[in-house]
Scaffold this motif. Structure first.
Motif, PDB file in Angstrom:
ATOM      1  N   ASN A  96       0.841  -1.207   0.000  1.00 30.73           N
ATOM      2  CA  ASN A  96       0.000   0.000   0.000  1.00 30.73           C
ATOM      3  C   ASN A  96       0.868   1.245   0.000  1.00 30.73           C
ATOM      4  OD1 ASN A  96      -2.709  -1.239   0.424  1.00 30.73           O
ATOM      5  ND2 ASN A  96      -1.743  -1.954   2.305  1.00 30.73           N
ATOM      6  N   ILE A 122      -4.733   5.871   2.163  1.00 32.16           N
ATOM      7  CA  ILE A 122      -3.835   4.758   1.880  1.00 32.16           C
ATOM      8  C   ILE A 122      -4.554   3.883   0.861  1.00 32.16           C
ATOM      9  CG2 ILE A 122      -2.691   2.712   2.844  1.00 32.16           C
ATOM     10  CD1 ILE A 122      -2.549   4.261   5.519  1.00 32.16           C
ATOM     11  N   ALA A 123      -3.822   3.473  -0.184  1.00 31.96           N
ATOM     12  CA  ALA A 123      -4.441   2.687  -1.247  1.00 31.96           C
ATOM     13  C   ALA A 123      -3.503   1.578  -1.700  1.00 31.96           C
ATOM     14  CB  ALA A 123      -4.790   3.594  -2.428  1.00 31.96           C
ATOM     15  N   PRO A 124      -4.079   0.527  -2.274  1.00 34.70           N
ATOM     16  CA  PRO A 124      -3.247  -0.574  -2.762  1.00 34.70           C
ATOM     17  C   PRO A 124      -2.317  -0.125  -3.885  1.00 34.70           C
ATOM     18  CG  PRO A 124      -5.586  -1.162  -2.806  1.00 34.70           C
ATOM     19  CD  PRO A 124      -5.502   0.289  -2.474  1.00 34.70           C
ATOM     20  N   ALA A 131      -0.518   3.102  -8.604  1.00 34.90           N
ATOM     21  CA  ALA A 131      -1.528   3.313  -7.565  1.00 34.90           C
ATOM     22  C   ALA A 131      -2.321   4.574  -7.847  1.00 34.90           C
ATOM     23  CB  ALA A 131      -0.878   3.412  -6.186  1.00 34.90           C
ATOM     24  N   ILE A 133      -4.525   7.073  -5.435  1.00 40.02           N
ATOM     25  CA  ILE A 133      -4.820   7.353  -4.031  1.00 40.02           C
ATOM     26  C   ILE A 133      -5.697   8.595  -3.979  1.00 40.02           C
ATOM     27  CG2 ILE A 133      -3.799   7.648  -1.749  1.00 40.02           C
ATOM     28  CD1 ILE A 133      -1.066   6.927  -3.138  1.00 40.02           C
TER      29      ILE A 133
END
Length: 168
Positions: A96, A122-124, A131, A133
């Protein structure tokens, strides 16, 4: 008389158009900050020795293919990165990524300068370092010299570490 009537009609049109435009701007969100380029962490900013805005860099050099960060007046932060990977392996080992907005501000009590770092989301992240976000922060007032970081998120035992930063 015709010229005077035409002049008055033109003035009325301009007044209505100006008021309409002003109202549209007040009702819309507008960008406070937009960067179409992010820079990856490299020596001497890797590790804790030379932090930027109290954030240490990732422990090894990274590279990035492309990155974009956008902050609007409501505090919505959008960050997109492509190809944010370790230089040594060409891969991203981090599951992440966090988007962090950093501002120089003023402490409301002491009136001293202060640094405010806010995690928007927070993002994968993929193993190829891609990514998207998106999140929202409450903007401090003032929020001077805005910087956006893409970082390894903080844990209970380790602080966040930045991997990419707005700018070039």
């Amino acid at each position: 008389m015709k010229k005077l009537a035409s002049f008055i009609v033109c003035l009325m049109f301009l007044a209505v158009a100006s008021a309409s435009d002003r109202n549209d701007r007040n009702d819309r969100d507008f960008n406070l900050f937009e960067f179409n380029r992010l820079t990856a962490v490299v020596p001497p900013f890797t590790g804790n020795t030379n932090p930027i805005r109290k954030l240490g860099g990732g422990g090894a050099p990274w590279k990035i293919t492309s990155g974009k960060a956008e902050l609007d007046s409501t505090g919505k932060l959008e960050v997109r990165v492509t190809g944010l990977v370790l230089v040594a392996t060409g891969a991203n080992p981090i599951a992440n990524f966090a988007a962090i907005l950093s501002c120089q501000s003023i402490d409301p009590v002491t009136k001293a300068p202060t640094i405010v770092n806010l995690v928007a989301a927070i993002a994968p992240a993929t193993t190829t370092g891609d990514a998207e976000i998106e999140g929202r922060v409450t903007l401090p007032s003032p929020c001077i010299a805005r910087i956006v970081f893409v970082a390894i998120p903080a844990t209970a035992t380790a602080p966040a570490r930045w991997l990419a930063i707005s700018g070039f």
